[in-house]
Design a protein around this motif. Structure first.
Motif, PDB file in Angstrom:
ATOM      1  N   VAL A 280       0.824  -1.218   0.000  1.00 32.76           N
ATOM      2  CA  VAL A 280       0.000   0.000   0.000  1.00 32.76           C
ATOM      3  C   VAL A 280       0.854   1.263   0.000  1.00 32.76           C
ATOM      4  N   GLY A 281       2.000   1.208   0.686  1.00 30.67           N
ATOM      5  CA  GLY A 281       2.819   2.402   0.865  1.00 30.67           C
ATOM      6  C   GLY A 281       3.113   3.164  -0.410  1.00 30.67           C
ATOM      7  N   PRO A 282       3.608   2.485  -1.468  1.00 36.48           N
ATOM      8  CA  PRO A 282       3.916   3.214  -2.704  1.00 36.48           C
ATOM      9  C   PRO A 282       2.680   3.815  -3.377  1.00 36.48           C
ATOM     10  N   ARG A 283       1.501   3.387  -2.989  1.00 33.83           N
ATOM     11  CA  ARG A 283       0.271   3.924  -3.571  1.00 33.83           C
ATOM     12  C   ARG A 283      -0.333   5.055  -2.735  1.00 33.83           C
ATOM     13  N   SER A 284       0.346   5.407  -1.654  1.00 37.31           N
ATOM     14  CA  SER A 284      -0.163   6.428  -0.747  1.00 37.31           C
ATOM     15  C   SER A 284       0.687   7.687  -0.834  1.00 37.31           C
ATOM     16  N   SER A 285       0.247   8.714  -0.127  1.00 41.35           N
ATOM     17  CA  SER A 285       1.020   9.956  -0.064  1.00 41.35           C
ATOM     18  C   SER A 285       1.893   9.999   1.181  1.00 41.35           C
ATOM     19  N   ALA A 286       1.934   8.887   1.916  1.00 37.84           N
ATOM     20  CA  ALA A 286       2.669   8.845   3.183  1.00 37.84           C
ATOM     21  C   ALA A 286       3.835   7.880   3.096  1.00 37.84           C
ATOM     22  N   ALA A 287       4.788   8.042   4.006  1.00 35.16           N
ATOM     23  CA  ALA A 287       5.921   7.126   4.093  1.00 35.16           C
ATOM     24  C   ALA A 287       5.444   5.754   4.556  1.00 35.16           C
ATOM     25  N   ASN A 288       6.203   4.710   4.204  1.00 38.29           N
ATOM     26  CA  ASN A 288       5.812   3.346   4.558  1.00 38.29           C
ATOM     27  C   ASN A 288       5.619   3.157   6.053  1.00 38.29           C
ATOM     28  N   GLY A 289       6.468   3.814   6.876  1.00 37.78           N
ATOM     29  CA  GLY A 289       6.342   3.665   8.322  1.00 37.78           C
ATOM     30  C   GLY A 289       5.001   4.144   8.841  1.00 37.78           C
ATOM     31  N   ILE A 290       4.492   5.223   8.261  1.00 31.50           N
ATOM     32  CA  ILE A 290       3.181   5.749   8.659  1.00 31.50           C
ATOM     33  C   ILE A 290       2.088   4.769   8.278  1.00 31.50           C
ATOM     34  N   VAL A 291       2.162   4.255   7.052  1.00 28.54           N
ATOM     35  CA  VAL A 291       1.146   3.303   6.578  1.00 28.54           C
ATOM     36  C   VAL A 291       1.177   2.034   7.421  1.00 28.54           C
TER      37      VAL A 291
END
Length: 388
Positions: A280-291
């Protein structure tokens, strides 16, 4: 869950240096393995901090033969190949990854491609004829690596390198213990180069991996000790990024927590939140740690039916007198609220359409196989939908 104690705990050789004089160990470290030509791998953001980067240059002295500074977020394959060619052109004998997780992963992956000289799709983890995820054995010797981090990433001590194919959106995982870093050098000046927000998001990954590791079906008290102290350290020091944003002490403690969480989770394996955040991380506007942190309570609820003894231990670590599943998850949610983590995937610009594609990719993530309860695709989609 079977709690019989049956384990193998082999600690890889790894040296940790922390403090104002940590970088002074670099020449000795290179001499220890007989390496004379060292290449730095970093991103453009590090180059902007000339004072910090010059400390690494000065420490390397005559060993420094080049700097690849094209690292990009999520380690896209074209960038990894550029780094591979740079290492070849400079006849590198050692690699110094400077920066965050993407620099560490790019350095490792480039070293694998350089040594193996095969297409990355022949080297990555994939499903065999029986549908099992398998990692091919990569036999060629690899360049020794060291890490000079700018953020608290759990990537320091790992042997895996996950790169992204920008054409397909796939995450390809490479695994080779020979690329595991020789050590980490925690320099306070370098630690202050990352914006507080970036250090914060990286520390959320440390927190999530510790929580998921402590729920693992692989019982290892030695790993539990690392994960428990990593968790306590993040809880104690993460708030200081707000109250003392220019202080190096909180960042160094969070980096030590990252090292403990990364090493501990090597034995316990990954988890559902980790696997889903990779997709999901690369599809979001947030860093992976947040996701990953956002998804953590949802993953905990999915696993709850099979991890109650482990959650009771987690309750003790979190200082709870109520050791019930509900109390533990509620405590984690309160901490995430304190850490200002968004509560819904839609809040970080993930669309409903993204969920279906992410579910497909998550099913091919190694971390999803090592959780206490292995989901099927419908389970994954349900967890993502609940989080959306």
């Amino acid at each position: 869950m079977d709690l019989d104690l049956n384990l193998r705990h082999a600690s890889p050789a790894f040296r940790t240096f922390c403090g104002q004089d940590a970088l002074a160990a670099l020449p000795r470290e290179l001499a220890r393995v007989g390496a004379r030509r060292a290449v730095i791998v970093c991103g453009p953001s590090i180059v902007k901090h000339g004072d910090a980067l010059s400390r690494v240059h000065d420490a390397l002295g005559e060993h420094f033969v080049g700097q690849f500074d094209g690292v990009a977020e999520h380690s896209p394959i074209p960038v990894v190949k550029q780094a591979q060619q740079f290492l070849a052109d400079r006849e590198a004998e050692a690699v110094i990854a400077v920066g965050g997780g993407s620099a560490v992963v790019t350095a490792r992956a480039a070293s694998i491609l350089l040594a193996e000289q095969r297409d990355i799709r022949h080297l990555c983890t994939r499903r065999d004829a029986d549908g099992r995820l398998v990692s091919p054995r990569l036999a060629a010797p690899k360049l020794p690596q060291w890490v000079v981090p700018s953020t608290p990433t759990t990537a320091y001590a790992k042997a895996g390198s996950a790169v992204r194919d920008p054409q397909t959106g796939e995450r390809l995982a490479l695994f080779d213990p020979k690329t595991r870093a020789q050590g980490v050098l925690l320099d306070p000046t370098m630690a202050l180069t990352a914006p507080p927000r970036l250090a914060w998001s990286a520390a959320l990954n440390v927190f999530s991996m510790a929580v998921e590791g402590l729920q693992s079906r692989h019982i290892d008290p030695l790993a539990d000790a690392q994960l428990a102290h990593a968790l306590r350290t993040v809880i104690a020091w993460l708030p200081h990024l707000r109250t003392d944003p220019e202080g190096s002490r909180p960042r160094l403690y969070l980096m030590l927590a990252a090292l403990m969480s990364g090493q501990g989770s090597d034995y316990t394996g990954g988890g559902l939140a980790q696997a889903l955040s990779h997709a999901v991380g690369p599809r979001s506007s947030a860093a992976n740690g947040i996701v990953e942190a956002l998804l953590l309570p949802h993953a905990m609820r999915f696993n709850a039916s099979v991890v109650s003894p482990r959650l009771a231990m987690l309750a003790d670590i979190l200082g709870l007198t109520d050791r019930s599943t509900e109390a533990v998850i509620a405590k984690v949610e309160r901490l995430l609220d304190l850490f200002e983590v968004p509560t819904r995937l839609r809040d970080v610009d993930v669309t409903e359409k993204d969920l279906v594609e992410a579910a497909d990719h998550a099913m091919d993530d190694w971390a999803i196989t090592s959780g206490p309860r292995v989901p099927d695709r419908a389970d994954v989609l349900a967890v993502l939908s609940n989080a959306w």
